[in-house]
Enzyme design. Structure first.
Site, PDB file in Angstrom:
ATOM      1  N   GLY A  47       0.813  -1.213   0.000  1.00 39.21           N
ATOM      2  CA  GLY A  47       0.000   0.000   0.000  1.00 39.21           C
ATOM      3  C   GLY A  47       0.844   1.259   0.000  1.00 39.21           C
ATOM      4  O   GLY A  47       0.668   2.145  -0.842  1.00 39.21           O
ATOM      5  N   TYR A  48       1.785   1.339   0.935  1.00 38.63           N
ATOM      6  CA  TYR A  48       2.659   2.510   1.013  1.00 38.63           C
ATOM      7  C   TYR A  48       3.499   2.640  -0.252  1.00 38.63           C
ATOM      8  O   TYR A  48       3.596   3.717  -0.849  1.00 38.63           O
ATOM      9  CB  TYR A  48       3.556   2.397   2.247  1.00 38.63           C
ATOM     10  CG  TYR A  48       4.536   3.535   2.392  1.00 38.63           C
ATOM     11  CD1 TYR A  48       4.099   4.803   2.782  1.00 38.63           C
ATOM     12  CD2 TYR A  48       5.902   3.353   2.144  1.00 38.63           C
ATOM     13  CE1 TYR A  48       4.999   5.856   2.914  1.00 38.63           C
ATOM     14  CE2 TYR A  48       6.799   4.399   2.276  1.00 38.63           C
ATOM     15  CZ  TYR A  48       6.344   5.644   2.663  1.00 38.63           C
ATOM     16  OH  TYR A  48       7.221   6.691   2.784  1.00 38.63           O
ATOM     17  N   GLY A  49       4.121   1.534  -0.675  1.00 37.49           N
ATOM     18  CA  GLY A  49       4.919   1.561  -1.886  1.00 37.49           C
ATOM     19  C   GLY A  49       4.085   1.925  -3.109  1.00 37.49           C
ATOM     20  O   GLY A  49       4.554   2.625  -4.006  1.00 37.49           O
TER      21      GLY A  49
END
Length: 288
Positions: free
Chosen positions: A154-156
């Site tokens: 998600g963050y990436g």
């Protein structure tokens, strides 16, 4: 004849309460910039004002709120008049980790809402003022945007989106001389990781038992490796120096990697087959 006063340079920084954003605000204020620092809490704004030597103006700013953004633009416009805005540092961001299979969809949406859509909204809101001053836009990316570790999909994913946005926007705004630059920090010693760890633990506590059975050991190893990495992470002031250079250089580069890990991964990324890169990621974390 009196010399002409040097015009005051003005920058807006989102996500300036702590970490990279706060470091950028203090660094630029020390160099004589007038800094409008976007914060979520009044106490964070008071701390920055005290430390900023009179050059920092806190803004109550949640980049997911159209009302906050409209009010912030009005405040900056009133302060700058016809001069416009010299810089926008899109730094606001949140991070959560966990196995994609089980992390609730609303948690993924929350990251994209701040890290991507909030960035777009802030850029749209301030672009008229940036065009007036031929200002610059800085996007805080991450090494996770081009070398994403497991359990950070998600963050990436949000930071990979920032890469695409920066590449497109750089060409779109070229006719007006508005530079768009991506800063890609590696592991930085900031509160975002403490917040992320607490938030992630909250997510994991809510996950079903099959998730813990399937991923528990691997997540524990990831947590141990992350704790060790944070002990050697570099301070956010290193990123602030890079951001300051972007805003002040005559002709900045399109990307700046901050930290040995980010620089090394950027060099290796186009050279290594995906399976080799997967093997390196698994070896670092101790996954089988």
């Amino acid at each position: 004849m009196q010399p002409t006063a040097t015009p005051l340079r003005t920058v807006v920084i989102t996500g300036a309460s702590t970490g990279i954003g706060a470091a950028c605000a203090l660094e630029l204020a020390a160099r004589g910039w007038r800094v409008f620092a976007g914060v979520r809490r009044t106490t964070d704004g008071e701390h920055l004002t005290k430390e900023g030597g009179g050059n920092i103006v806190p803004l109550q700013l949640d980049v997911t709120s159209s009302e906050h953004l409209a009010a912030a633009v009005d405040t900056v416009r009133a302060a700058t008049g016809d001069a416009g805005l010299d810089g926008l540092v899109n730094n606001a961001g949140i991070a959560l980790s966990g196995p994609l299979e089980f992390v609730p969809l609303e948690d993924f949406k929350a990251m994209f809402e701040v890290n991507v859509f909030g960035l777009i909204a802030a850029t749209q809101a301030f672009l008229p003022l940036l065009r007036t001053a031929r200002g610059r836009i800085v996007l805080t990316g991450s090494n996770s945007g081009f070398w994403c570790e497991p359990f950070l999909a998600g963050y990436g994913g949000t930071k990979h989106a920032v890469e695409a946005i920066g590449d497109s926007l750089r060409i779109e705004l070229d006719p007006w001389g508005i530079e768009t630059v991506i800063v890609e920090p590696g592991m930085i010693r900031t509160p975002i990781w403490d917040k992320s760890k607490a938030a992630t633990q909250s997510v994991l506590d809510r996950l079903p038992e099959p998730c813990k059975t399937l991923y528990g050991d691997r997540l524990n190893r990831l947590s141990e490796v992350s704790d060790k990495a944070l002990r050697v992470a570099i301070p956010p002031q290193k990123v602030a120096v890079a951001v300051t250079h972007v805003l002040e250089a005559k002709r900045p580069k399109t990307r700046y990697r901050v930290g040995l890990d980010s620089k090394l991964q950027a060099k290796l990324r186009p050279l290594l087959p995906d399976r080799w890169r997967d093997a390196i990621n698994k070896a670092i974390i101790g996954l089988k």
